[in-house]
Design an enzyme around this catalytic site. Structure first.
Site, mmCIF file in Angstrom:
data_model
loop_
_atom_site.group_PDB
_atom_site.id
_atom_site.type_symbol
_atom_site.label_atom_id
_atom_site.label_comp_id
_atom_site.label_asym_id
_atom_site.label_seq_id
_atom_site.Cartn_x
_atom_site.Cartn_y
_atom_site.Cartn_z
ATOM 1 N N SER A 219 28.270 34.254 48.003
ATOM 2 C CA SER A 219 27.638 35.069 46.950
ATOM 3 C C SER A 219 27.691 34.312 45.627
ATOM 4 O O SER A 219 27.901 33.093 45.609
ATOM 5 C CB SER A 219 28.339 36.425 46.847
ATOM 6 O OG SER A 219 27.600 37.295 46.026
ATOM 7 N N ASN A 220 27.502 34.983 44.520
ATOM 8 C CA ASN A 220 27.578 34.344 43.194
ATOM 9 C C ASN A 220 28.120 35.348 42.190
ATOM 10 O O ASN A 220 28.438 36.481 42.533
ATOM 11 C CB ASN A 220 26.200 33.798 42.785
ATOM 12 C CG ASN A 220 25.163 34.902 42.766
ATOM 13 O OD1 ASN A 220 25.257 35.841 41.994
ATOM 14 N ND2 ASN A 220 24.164 34.811 43.640
ATOM 15 N N TYR A 221 28.184 34.932 40.911
ATOM 16 C CA TYR A 221 28.867 35.739 39.893
ATOM 17 C C TYR A 221 27.987 36.810 39.237
ATOM 18 O O TYR A 221 28.418 37.437 38.272
ATOM 19 C CB TYR A 221 29.395 34.829 38.787
ATOM 20 C CG TYR A 221 30.480 33.883 39.214
ATOM 21 C CD1 TYR A 221 31.743 34.372 39.524
ATOM 22 C CD2 TYR A 221 30.262 32.519 39.296
ATOM 23 C CE1 TYR A 221 32.753 33.510 39.917
ATOM 24 C CE2 TYR A 221 31.264 31.648 39.672
ATOM 25 C CZ TYR A 221 32.511 32.149 39.983
ATOM 26 O OH TYR A 221 33.512 31.307 40.361
ATOM 27 N N SER A 222 26.765 36.997 39.694
ATOM 28 C CA SER A 222 25.888 37.966 39.000
ATOM 29 C C SER A 222 26.507 39.367 39.016
ATOM 30 O O SER A 222 26.959 39.854 40.059
ATOM 31 C CB SER A 222 24.520 37.997 39.672
ATOM 32 O OG SER A 222 23.750 39.034 39.117
ATOM 33 N N ALA A 286 20.106 37.232 41.219
ATOM 34 C CA ALA A 286 20.518 35.874 41.605
ATOM 35 C C ALA A 286 20.549 35.874 43.137
ATOM 36 O O ALA A 286 21.558 36.209 43.755
ATOM 37 C CB ALA A 286 21.880 35.552 41.020
#
Ligand code: PMT
Length: 413
Positions: A219-222, A286
């Site tokens: 995943s990512n930090y969004s 994102a």
């Protein structure tokens, strides 16, 4: 715009900041434009500007405490209610961090804060925070601003310039003329007058999660804050907003239809069903570009061997919309870059066939993922480039929607 202030009943709330010294001029300007003005000042505000001056320019008594010094009739104790009914708009300038906190928490221990709660629903509230720039951008102040924005208040960002502390930067209250213009615009513009009113807008927001196995994902930090701010601002302009969001911890903005998804494929499938019917598609999510080719069922067991993960490409949701869009539809995207990356943003604008792209960079301090502010550069398909300053995400969303409205009108839709 005509004289929208003529005959309007305006409450001016004044808090304890140095900019309060400009408020007699604000009251004078409002009166000159035909408004009826009542003033509520906090104890702090009264240290910076004299109540006598405010009473003289407004021609009315100035309110500070909910409890009047002498009341033989009993009616003065309910003055906040009658004034709350009387007012067509409430302007709070300057607003301090302390009063923002009280307003966002629903506290009312003086006339200004009691009036805020007693104001009739739907009446515009314009709040002009003025304080040191670091204070303004602090997580507490930004949290309170986010709460007040979600309640429908318009928070007008302070301007940059010399500050009372001797520092220079963000924090100055706009000049009284500019405050009057903002109020005129607010009273003049109703949601019905926005070109986005009644239009269907789809916004993607947040991260996606791509399963490695039953308990792990890529995943990512969004955080979803930017996409939610856009959805909120569009709904305030009367648009019919659908928000397709990955996993986030945010409240659904009022009037917005929300679809929760997890993976890029789910976001793709949910978004695709709106491609034909929507007027504007905004990709603020994102989205993971890749996903594990063969997610493991259950939990992968650890052994001493290295493992290799094969990733396959996810569909590009925004690019698909960009390629399929018909006349009358607009595609708007974001470009998150780790370096300056304006050229990359332009490339994405062209390859995805977008009408507008908002470039932001990844620093996790002032812009991009997670933080409450963003620094956007807007580039439209004709190459017009607009650099915005560091703004709370709600204000950045408003500026983005202003640019979308302009494009929409320019295209003759
Ligand atoms: O959520 P926050 O914490 O508030 O952070 C906001 C944000 C940084 C996530 C947001 O402002 C932002 O920049 N979103 C896009 C991030 C991104 O993935 O950029 P990109 O350059 O990789 O993608 C370009 C555009 O294509 C984006 O509009 C993206 O939504 C879209 N895209 C990308 C890949 C894909 N498979 N499908 C897409 O729709």
């Amino acid at each position: 715009m005509g004289n929208v202030l003529r005959g309007k009943n305006i409450i001016v709330g004044i808090c304890g900041g140095i900019a309060a010294y400009k408020t007699p001029q604000l009251v004078r300007l409002l009166k000159k434009n035909g408004a009826n003005v009542r003033v509520a000042v906090t104890d702090g505000g009264a240290r910076f500007v004299s109540e006598l001056a405010l009473a003289t320019v407004s021609g009315e008594r100035v309110y500070r405490s909910i409890f009047p010094p002498v009341d033989t009739t009993g009616t003065d104790y309910t003055r906040h209610i009658s004034l709350g009914e009387w007012a067509d708009a409430f302007v709070i300038a300057p607003a301090t961090a302390n009063t923002l906190a009280k307003l966002s928490a629903g506290l009312c221990d003086d006339m200004l804060t009691a009036l805020f709660i007693a104001l009739r629903p739907g009446k515009p509230v314009l709040i002009f925070p003025a304080m040191d720039g670091q204070m303004f951008l602090s997580p507490s102040v930004q949290r309170n601003i986010a709460i007040l924005t979600a309640q429908g208040c318009s928070i007008i960002s302070p301007e940059s310039g010399e500050l009372a502390s001797g520092l220079s930067g963000l924090g100055r209250m706009p000049e009284p003329e500019s405050i009057v213009s903002s109020l005129e615009e607010t009273l003049h513009s109703s949601p019905e007058s926005s070109p986005l009113h009644g239009k269907s807008i789809v916004v993607t927001a947040g991260p996606t999660r791509e399963k490695i196995d039953g308990v792990r994902f890529i995943s990512n930090y969004s955080s979803g804050k930017m996409g939610f701010a856009i959805a909120r601002a569009a709904a305030k302009r009367g648009a019919l907003v659908t928000l397709v969001t990955g996993p986030v911890h945010l409240e659904t903005p009022p009037g917005v239809t929300r679809l929760d998804v997890e993976s890029a494929m789910e976001m793709h499938n949910a978004s695709q069903s709106f491609f034909k019917g929507c007027t504007i598609f905004v990709g603020a999510a994102a989205v993971s570009d890749y996903r594990p080719a063969a997610p493991y069922e259950g939990k992968m067991k650890k052994d001493d061997q290295e493992i290799e993960l094969t990733l396959i490409k996810n569909p590009d949701i925004l690019a698909e919309f960009g390629m399929q869009k018909a006349p009358g539809q607009l595609a708007v995207g974001f470009a998150l870059e780790t370096q300056t990356g304006l050229d990359n943003a332009r490339k994405k604008l062209n390859t995805k066939n977008l009408d507008l792209i908002a470039f932001n960079f990844f620093d996790r301090k002032t812009s991009g993922f997670e933080v409450d502010t963003n620094i956007l550069t807007l580039i439209d398909k004709d190459g017009v480039t607009t650099e915005l300053p560091q703004l709370p995400k709600d204000s950045a969303a408003e500026r983005l929607l202003d640019a979308i409205e302009k494009l929409y009108v320019k295209a003759g839709y």
